[in-house]
Design a protein around this motif. Sequence first.
Motif, PDB file in Angstrom:
ATOM      1  N   MET A   1       0.732  -1.222  -0.143  1.00 22.02           N
ATOM      2  CA  MET A   1      -0.426  -0.093  -0.096  1.00 22.02           C
ATOM      3  C   MET A   1       0.824   1.248  -0.144  1.00 22.02           C
ATOM      4  SD  MET A   1      -2.930  -0.844   2.547  1.00 22.02           S
ATOM      5  CE  MET A   1      -4.021   0.640   2.754  1.00 22.02           C
ATOM      6  N   LEU A   2       1.661   1.077   0.749  1.00 20.98           N
ATOM      7  CA  LEU A   2       3.341   2.023   0.500  1.00 20.98           C
ATOM      8  C   LEU A   2       3.649   2.451  -0.418  1.00 20.98           C
ATOM      9  CD1 LEU A   2       3.863   1.795   4.382  1.00 20.98           C
ATOM     10  CD2 LEU A   2       2.501   3.851   3.825  1.00 20.98           C
ATOM     11  N   ASN A   3       4.285   1.149  -0.919  1.00 25.84           N
ATOM     12  CA  ASN A   3       5.212   1.927  -2.756  1.00 25.84           C
ATOM     13  C   ASN A   3       4.408   2.584  -3.887  1.00 25.84           C
ATOM     14  OD1 ASN A   3       5.557   0.011  -4.927  1.00 25.84           O
ATOM     15  ND2 ASN A   3       7.002   0.322  -4.072  1.00 25.84           N
ATOM     16  N   ASN A   4       5.519   3.416  -3.825  1.00 26.48           N
ATOM     17  CA  ASN A   4       4.560   3.573  -5.513  1.00 26.48           C
ATOM     18  C   ASN A   4       3.988   4.872  -5.073  1.00 26.48           C
ATOM     19  OD1 ASN A   4       4.954   4.289  -8.485  1.00 26.48           O
ATOM     20  ND2 ASN A   4       3.160   3.043  -8.857  1.00 26.48           N
ATOM     21  N   GLY A   5       4.744   5.918  -4.117  1.00 21.73           N
ATOM     22  CA  GLY A   5       3.799   7.318  -3.851  1.00 21.73           C
ATOM     23  C   GLY A   5       2.213   6.413  -3.229  1.00 21.73           C
ATOM     24  N   GLY A   6       1.858   4.933  -2.856  1.00 18.97           N
ATOM     25  CA  GLY A   6       0.566   4.880  -2.856  1.00 18.97           C
ATOM     26  C   GLY A   6      -0.596   4.709  -3.911  1.00 18.97           C
TER      27      GLY A   6
ATOM     28  N   PRO B   1       3.773  -1.816   9.392  1.00 20.83           N
ATOM     29  CA  PRO B   1       5.354  -0.380   9.140  1.00 20.83           C
ATOM     30  C   PRO B   1       5.507  -0.392   9.870  1.00 20.83           C
ATOM     31  CG  PRO B   1       3.061   0.366   7.970  1.00 20.83           C
ATOM     32  CD  PRO B   1       2.569  -0.530   8.975  1.00 20.83           C
ATOM     33  N   ILE B   2       6.310  -0.780  10.914  1.00 21.73           N
ATOM     34  CA  ILE B   2       7.539   0.067  12.247  1.00 21.73           C
ATOM     35  C   ILE B   2       8.804   0.714  10.984  1.00 21.73           C
ATOM     36  CG2 ILE B   2       6.352  -1.824  13.551  1.00 21.73           C
ATOM     37  CD1 ILE B   2       8.947  -3.313  13.986  1.00 21.73           C
ATOM     38  N   PRO B   3       8.920   1.922  12.469  1.00 22.67           N
ATOM     39  CA  PRO B   3      10.388   1.839  11.765  1.00 22.67           C
ATOM     40  C   PRO B   3      11.650   1.409  11.492  1.00 22.67           C
ATOM     41  CG  PRO B   3       9.468   3.248  13.688  1.00 22.67           C
ATOM     42  CD  PRO B   3       8.753   2.431  12.849  1.00 22.67           C
TER      43      PRO B   3
ATOM     44  N   THR C   1       6.559   8.590   7.639  1.00 25.20           N
ATOM     45  CA  THR C   1       6.831   9.762   7.246  1.00 25.20           C
ATOM     46  C   THR C   1       6.035   9.156   6.095  1.00 25.20           C
ATOM     47  OG1 THR C   1       9.287   9.648   7.914  1.00 25.20           O
ATOM     48  CG2 THR C   1       7.965  11.462   5.939  1.00 25.20           C
ATOM     49  N   LEU C   2       5.488   8.398   5.278  1.00 27.26           N
ATOM     50  CA  LEU C   2       4.776   8.144   4.361  1.00 27.26           C
ATOM     51  C   LEU C   2       3.332   7.951   4.911  1.00 27.26           C
ATOM     52  CD1 LEU C   2       6.590   5.484   2.701  1.00 27.26           C
ATOM     53  CD2 LEU C   2       6.436   7.472   1.808  1.00 27.26           C
ATOM     54  N   LEU C   3       2.635   7.255   5.876  1.00 26.24           N
ATOM     55  CA  LEU C   3       1.474   7.888   6.468  1.00 26.24           C
ATOM     56  C   LEU C   3       1.273   9.235   6.192  1.00 26.24           C
ATOM     57  CD1 LEU C   3       2.212   4.581   8.854  1.00 26.24           C
ATOM     58  CD2 LEU C   3       0.466   4.990   7.014  1.00 26.24           C
ATOM     59  N   GLN C   4       2.365  10.019   7.298  1.00 24.64           N
ATOM     60  CA  GLN C   4       2.204  10.784   7.432  1.00 24.64           C
ATOM     61  C   GLN C   4       1.461  12.187   6.535  1.00 24.64           C
ATOM     62  OE1 GLN C   4       5.116  11.600  10.428  1.00 24.64           O
ATOM     63  NE2 GLN C   4       3.740  11.830  11.816  1.00 24.64           N
ATOM     64  N   GLN C   5       2.899  11.855   5.013  1.00 25.66           N
ATOM     65  CA  GLN C   5       2.239  12.540   4.161  1.00 25.66           C
ATOM     66  C   GLN C   5       0.863  12.119   3.060  1.00 25.66           C
ATOM     67  OE1 GLN C   5       6.249  12.075   2.865  1.00 25.66           O
ATOM     68  NE2 GLN C   5       7.190  13.645   3.781  1.00 25.66           N
TER      69      GLN C   5
ATOM     70  N   ASN D   1      -4.927   5.921  12.396  1.00 31.27           N
ATOM     71  CA  ASN D   1      -4.996   7.757  12.721  1.00 31.27           C
ATOM     72  C   ASN D   1      -4.602   7.975  11.705  1.00 31.27           C
ATOM     73  OD1 ASN D   1      -5.997   8.082  15.203  1.00 31.27           O
ATOM     74  ND2 ASN D   1      -4.745   7.264  16.049  1.00 31.27           N
ATOM     75  N   HIS D   2      -4.230   7.298  10.439  1.00 28.07           N
ATOM     76  CA  HIS D   2      -3.323   8.506   9.588  1.00 28.07           C
ATOM     77  C   HIS D   2      -4.307   8.069   7.882  1.00 28.07           C
ATOM     78  CE1 HIS D   2      -0.620   9.692  12.497  1.00 28.07           C
ATOM     79  NE2 HIS D   2       0.149  10.637  11.726  1.00 28.07           N
TER      80      HIS D   2
END
Length: 540
Positions: free
Chosen positions: A242-247, A263-265, A334-338, A438-439
Amino acid sequence: MFGMCFLALCILIGSVLSTSALAPPSVALDEAKFIGKRVNNTDQYLGIPFAQPPVGNLRFRLPQPLETYQGTHDATSFAPFCPQDISDVISSGGASFLDPFQAAFLDTFSTAIANQSEDCLYLDIYAPAGTKPGVNLPVVMWITFGSFLWGGSSFFDGSVIVERSVQNHEPVILVAINHRLNAFGFLPGQQAKDAGITNLGLRDQRQALRWIQQYIHQFGGDHSRVTIWGANTGSISAAFQMLNNGGNSEGLFSGAWMHSGFPIPLNTYSELQGTYDILVNQTSCQNSTDSLDCLRQLPYEELYEAMLAAPAAQRFGRWQVVLDNDFIAEQPETLLQQGKIARVPFVVGCTQDEGTDGALNLTSITTDNETAAWLMEEGLPGIPMSAVEEIFALYPSDPTDGSPFDTGDLYAITPQYKRLAALVGDIEYHSQRRFFLNHTAGHQGAWSFQSKEFKFPFIGAIDLSDMLNIWGPGTLTDRLVSFVTHGNPNNGTGINWPQWTISAPHQLNIQNDSSFTIEPDTFRAAGMNLLISLNIQFPE
């Protein structure tokens, strides 16, 4: 939607009735014919390659698409699973407490497994008996769990899910995949980064999704309705897809269902350079001018033995997903927050006592000082003592507050065991689940659950215990089938499962008697907020 499903079911039943009971199922792919087998009410096509064999010069390379299928293929047996150590990877400390759970687990997952081989990029397809092209059934792709160290498609019987779906009048197709593991799938270091081959196991999964887009129609599947499903590292994998390729999902999947893995740090590829160096130094490549090229040319047995040279407990931290600024562009939080995540509906869940398995490996810790040292050195490495004191105020050593939760002062194996179990579970699972929700929940359909079912002595509702329900099959299976079919886990019967929202964070709870309740997802909120903020600053 229900009318469409009823029509599809009628077509499916007609296909079943018109199919000879004696003829084995078969499917045409390109210029080839794959002959499967029928087991009860499921057509099984096993051991279908979805990429070129990653051997020879393709070892430690990106998965390569297959050329045109040709000839006749026997698809009645599992293909090999990827290289791994199939011995028990759970440490001996406290393992006896796991015996009842392991017995139940082995009873649920009793499928015969195959051999292992470097040539392992295969998948298995389970479809309702008689399914033909044009029926357009929804598809769920199962990604194995196993800490990126072990597992494979042959460990699971996909007909369990398919047959339950037919009983529910919501037939689905299940695809179970292999992907590269250990060093073969998660080689870190600068050499891997320079060659563009980091996180190969995740890239294998992406290739399998592309294969589904190209070929699932031939099995009667709908390429526009593909749900990715996994537990633990399979769940982590689904989140990273889901986070790959800018979403941008590229249309490869339309939903995700995730158990106990988020996906932990991450460590960077360079922070695990030592892992790469240790592998090389265990082989005859240690003095090579091009160590990666040398590793590609090694005899399989030499590379395999070098990969397993470290004790099993150390491998968990070595062969893992890394931040490579490529497949994973930035730290996941960071990706989630963005907002760089695929906007598809999803379900996430945990078991109540996620941390007890990990805490069984920490039974040598018996004092506050030792717990503080563990937090500062391993749990949240680098945190100051002032942060430890904040954590201790929210996670006291009183066994009645610890995990297994809701068991009073029972099962306190050591004076710190239940506190450590609560901390491990909240650091690695529960706080990560809430951060993910939350994100995302304000932008797409989101549902959450917590399993309190199967409360075993000393370990409670341990990590993966919800697999005993969903692969049972059980009531959670029915919710999965409805989600795969409709993009919503409500099936029109029983309790309504509300979406999780920031203003009303309600989740489905599976009680120990298998009943469902809806409860606020606010437990241990102060503790989890503290732990997730520290985890982002001080990743493991």
